[in-house]
Motif scaffolding. Structure first.
Motif, PDB file in Angstrom:
ATOM      1  N   GLN A  44       0.844  -1.130  -0.143  1.00 31.66           N
ATOM      2  CA  GLN A  44       0.208   0.093  -0.015  1.00 31.66           C
ATOM      3  C   GLN A  44       0.902   1.203  -0.169  1.00 31.66           C
ATOM      4  O   GLN A  44       0.428   2.053  -0.684  1.00 31.66           O
ATOM      5  CB  GLN A  44      -0.893  -0.006   1.386  1.00 31.66           C
ATOM      6  N   TYR A  45       1.888   1.442   0.832  1.00 30.35           N
ATOM      7  CA  TYR A  45       2.996   2.317   0.946  1.00 30.35           C
ATOM      8  C   TYR A  45       3.390   2.656  -0.593  1.00 30.35           C
ATOM      9  O   TYR A  45       3.489   4.025  -1.157  1.00 30.35           O
ATOM     10  CB  TYR A  45       3.959   1.973   1.917  1.00 30.35           C
ATOM     11  N   VAL A  46       3.918   1.777  -1.215  1.00 28.08           N
ATOM     12  CA  VAL A  46       4.488   2.027  -2.528  1.00 28.08           C
ATOM     13  C   VAL A  46       3.375   2.309  -3.503  1.00 28.08           C
ATOM     14  O   VAL A  46       3.671   2.892  -4.396  1.00 28.08           O
ATOM     15  CB  VAL A  46       5.246   0.633  -3.053  1.00 28.08           C
ATOM     16  N   LEU A  47       2.347   1.518  -3.546  1.00 31.06           N
ATOM     17  CA  LEU A  47       1.400   2.023  -4.489  1.00 31.06           C
ATOM     18  C   LEU A  47       0.704   3.590  -4.381  1.00 31.06           C
ATOM     19  O   LEU A  47       0.625   4.463  -5.275  1.00 31.06           O
ATOM     20  CB  LEU A  47       0.229   1.294  -4.282  1.00 31.06           C
ATOM     21  N   ASN A  48       0.812   3.909  -3.307  1.00 29.23           N
ATOM     22  CA  ASN A  48       0.342   5.301  -2.715  1.00 29.23           C
ATOM     23  C   ASN A  48       1.489   6.471  -3.403  1.00 29.23           C
ATOM     24  O   ASN A  48       1.167   7.380  -3.606  1.00 29.23           O
ATOM     25  CB  ASN A  48       0.075   5.478  -1.305  1.00 29.23           C
TER      26      ASN A  48
END
Length: 109
Positions: A44-48
């Motif tokens: 989620q962190y990287v996608l954001n």
């Protein structure tokens, strides 16, 4: 920089990411520590980061390929997502709409 810190920098797109890539080159393939789990929070962190424009589609694809090829990483909880990102032709390319949809699916689970 030790191997574990280098891997953590790359997983999180840390400030020392470039140095981490260089540091990993000097280590063998066998880790000297417990396997690092890469799961939903990291994904989620990287996608954001992609959604807000901090990284590009190419960065995201390279990140997923890196995750896929490292024996020191356990990404079994997000394997399908990593596969889709590492091989974007299967996903229909990495686009903002596709990544936003991926984020919604992850949040729903």
């Amino acid at each position: 920089m030790n191997r574990k810190l280098a891997l953590q920098q790359i997983i999180a797109f840390g400030e020392q990411r470039n140095e981490a890539v260089m540091a990993l080159a000097k280590y063998g393939r066998e880790p000297d520590f417990k396997v690092i789990k890469v799961g939903v929070p990291e994904l989620q962190y990287v996608l954001n980061k992609y959604v807000i424009g901090d990284i590009t589609a190419d960065d995201l694809e390279l990140w997923a390929n890196f995750i896929e090829c490292r024996d020191e990483l356990d990404y079994s909880a997000i394997e399908g997502y990593i596969y889709a990102l590492a091989d974007p032709e299967q996903m229909g390319d990495i686009t903002l709409a596709h990544i936003e949809r991926m984020i919604m699916v992850i949040a729903a689970n």
